[in-house]
Design a protein around this motif. Structure first.
Motif, mmCIF file in Angstrom:
data_model
loop_
_atom_site.group_PDB
_atom_site.id
_atom_site.type_symbol
_atom_site.label_atom_id
_atom_site.label_comp_id
_atom_site.label_asym_id
_atom_site.label_seq_id
_atom_site.Cartn_x
_atom_site.Cartn_y
_atom_site.Cartn_z
ATOM 1 N N ALA A 42 0.837 -1.203 0.000
ATOM 2 C CA ALA A 42 0.000 0.000 0.000
ATOM 3 C C ALA A 42 0.878 1.262 0.000
ATOM 4 N N PHE A 43 1.903 1.285 0.862
ATOM 5 C CA PHE A 43 2.809 2.442 0.890
ATOM 6 C C PHE A 43 3.555 2.591 -0.431
ATOM 7 N N GLU A 44 3.963 1.471 -0.997
ATOM 8 C CA GLU A 44 4.667 1.503 -2.284
ATOM 9 C C GLU A 44 3.799 2.162 -3.351
ATOM 10 N N VAL A 45 2.553 1.751 -3.445
ATOM 11 C CA VAL A 45 1.628 2.286 -4.446
ATOM 12 C C VAL A 45 1.335 3.761 -4.180
ATOM 13 N N ILE A 46 1.108 4.122 -2.925
ATOM 14 C CA ILE A 46 0.816 5.521 -2.577
ATOM 15 C C ILE A 46 1.981 6.426 -2.985
ATOM 16 N N PHE A 47 3.204 6.028 -2.623
ATOM 17 C CA PHE A 47 4.362 6.855 -2.955
ATOM 18 C C PHE A 47 4.607 6.909 -4.464
ATOM 19 N N PHE A 48 4.312 5.825 -5.155
ATOM 20 C CA PHE A 48 4.439 5.803 -6.610
ATOM 21 C C PHE A 48 3.467 6.804 -7.246
ATOM 22 N N LEU A 49 2.222 6.776 -6.802
ATOM 23 C CA LEU A 49 1.206 7.673 -7.356
ATOM 24 C C LEU A 49 1.535 9.139 -7.071
ATOM 25 N N ILE A 50 2.029 9.410 -5.876
ATOM 26 C CA ILE A 50 2.416 10.786 -5.549
ATOM 27 C C ILE A 50 3.555 11.236 -6.462
ATOM 28 N N ALA A 51 4.563 10.362 -6.633
ATOM 29 C CA ALA A 51 5.730 10.712 -7.457
ATOM 30 C C ALA A 51 5.355 10.900 -8.919
ATOM 31 N N ILE A 52 4.509 10.042 -9.430
ATOM 32 C CA ILE A 52 4.208 10.048 -10.859
ATOM 33 C C ILE A 52 3.131 11.062 -11.243
ATOM 34 N N PHE A 53 2.170 11.297 -10.349
ATOM 35 C CA PHE A 53 1.076 12.205 -10.699
ATOM 36 C C PHE A 53 1.118 13.533 -9.934
ATOM 37 N N ALA A 54 1.134 13.477 -8.626
ATOM 38 C CA ALA A 54 1.014 14.701 -7.820
ATOM 39 C C ALA A 54 2.213 15.635 -7.998
ATOM 40 N N CYS A 55 3.419 15.093 -7.944
ATOM 41 C CA CYS A 55 4.606 15.959 -8.036
ATOM 42 C C CYS A 55 4.737 16.656 -9.391
ATOM 43 N N PRO A 56 4.621 15.949 -10.509
ATOM 44 C CA PRO A 56 4.707 16.661 -11.798
ATOM 45 C C PRO A 56 3.583 17.684 -11.993
#
Length: 155
Positions: free
Chosen positions: A114-128
């Motif tokens: 769950a943490f892996e997926v959450i951090f992935f989504l933040i990095a790939i979508f939210a940050c850009p």
């Protein structure tokens, strides 16, 4: 503080901002341009470290120079998004490794996933997205400020 000192500090902030934009564009282009795929690992680490440093410097300068209003929000969003991109990618990879290590303990494995997926989504979508909003907003605010200064010196 004199006019020259203020102008030099604003120039430093502007240079750091545009340098951060350039490095971010290079980092993102490495991901999407097929010619760079073989080099992406090494370059992403280098660009990631540079993004964290420049993002932190941008946030620090924004706070130290007491930038106010919308410009402050846009600059902090830009710096945090740029630094956050690499940090969240790193966290994604750490939690992926932890998920592999804890694969024999179901509840812990699911939590790490769950943490892996959450951090992935933040990095790939939210940050850009945050970076693009912050960068465009900052450029607009810089242009408004420049036009106001030009208008005040002429008139």
């Amino acid at each position: 503080m004199g006019w020259l000192e203020t102008s030099q500090k604003e120039n430093t902030l502007t240079i750091i901002f545009y340098l951060l934009v350039a490095v971010f564009v290079l980092a993102i282009s490495i991901i999407f341009i097929p010619a760079f795929i073989g080099l992406s690992g090494t370059f992403m680490i280098i660009y990631g470290v540079i993004l964290v440093m420049l993002g932190s410097v941008l946030i620090g300068l924004t706070l130290v120079q007491k930038v106010e209003g919308k410009l402050k929000k846009f600059l902090i969003l830009t710096g945090a998004s740029a630094a956050g991109f690499f940090i969240f990618v790193l966290l994604h990879n750490i939690f992926y490794a932890l998920e592999q290590i804890t694969s024999h303990i179901a509840i812990l494995s699911y939590l790490m996933k769950a943490f892996e997926v959450i951090f992935f989504l933040i990095a790939i979508f939210a940050c850009p997205i945050g970076f693009i909003i912050g960068a465009i907003g900052t450029i607009v605010m810089f242009n408004k400020k420049r036009k106001m200064l030009k208008k005040n010196t002429i008139g």
